[in-house]
Design an enzyme around this catalytic site. Sequence first.
Site: not given
Length: 335
Positions: A114, A198, A201
């Site tokens: 991240k 994956k 969103k």
Amino acid sequence: MTKRVFSGVQPTANLHLGNYLGAIKRFVELQNEPGTECIYCVVDLHAITVPQDPEKLRAQTREVAAAYLAAGVDPSRSIIFVQSNVSAHAELAWILNCVARMGWLERMTQFKDKAGKNAERSSVGLFDYPVLMAADILVYKATHVPVGEDQKQHLELARDIAARFNTDFNVEGFFPLPDPIIGGPAARVMNLQDGLKKMSKSDPADNSRINLTDSVDVLVRKIKKAKTDMLPMPSHVDELHDRPEVDNLIRIYAALSGLSKEAVVAEFAGAGFGVFKPKLADLAVESLGPVMTAMARYLDDPAQIDAILRTGAERANACAQPILAETKKAVGFWS
Ligand code: TRP
């Protein structure tokens, strides 16, 4: 021994099929197991480890709660609440910050992913995220934690922190070491247009994912447009290794139907996608359709969601306070 289950979902997502199959659907299954107490949280403290728009954060918090309810989490049996409403999480996190070691956190792959090259500029909260997660679990002495594959390392850290607390403060067995519950055919739901990524969103292509707020028509269209290949359906699971998109659709079918992946492969062996996709679409409409409808109904009545969350916070607080008080006593805080 009663199982105590804790899990959480961040209010950052437009919730999609991955969140549903990987987490929320399993929350409901666990709630329905006898002798199991379930506590399900909307983890807004975790959400602010990266910048959030305040109004969106509030709306998305309700959206996660609506998804829990629509999927079948029953607030008269399970506790549903918002993390920031129970201050014990943050208080225990501070104590655990003084138990966890820098070296342990530096090994966390999710932080590295991240933060990327900008680790120096990420928030201290993002680095500390797994310690707060450990506090979420331990403040209820939860024994079982359903999570996606990507949270496995954080769960191991929570176990290390619990064990270290128990030894450092000479309170053998005080915090149980929580067991992860990972797996099922849809532990990882992949992008409908690229089976190596994956479902997310944040992908700009909306047809790469199925949102829980999609209409049934959109759901069917996205399944029909999902990427496949020119071959017929496989006759054996081993043939799926180099067909990631097909593997994903089969796993979605398995998760929605409750069948094993092997059983789904056997059922459709040699068929064309012209046969499989309509069946998958029917199954999705049948199983997800009611969840999507219920979700829209809950979102139309925010006052009802808010009332449920308020009661949930009181109940969560009643569970957490005595455990926090014992923890403080073990540490030597004056009271
Ligand atoms: N980190 C989890 C996720 O992104 C969310 C989470 C926060 C969580 N606290 C938790 C999950 C405690 C399980 C238990 O999926």
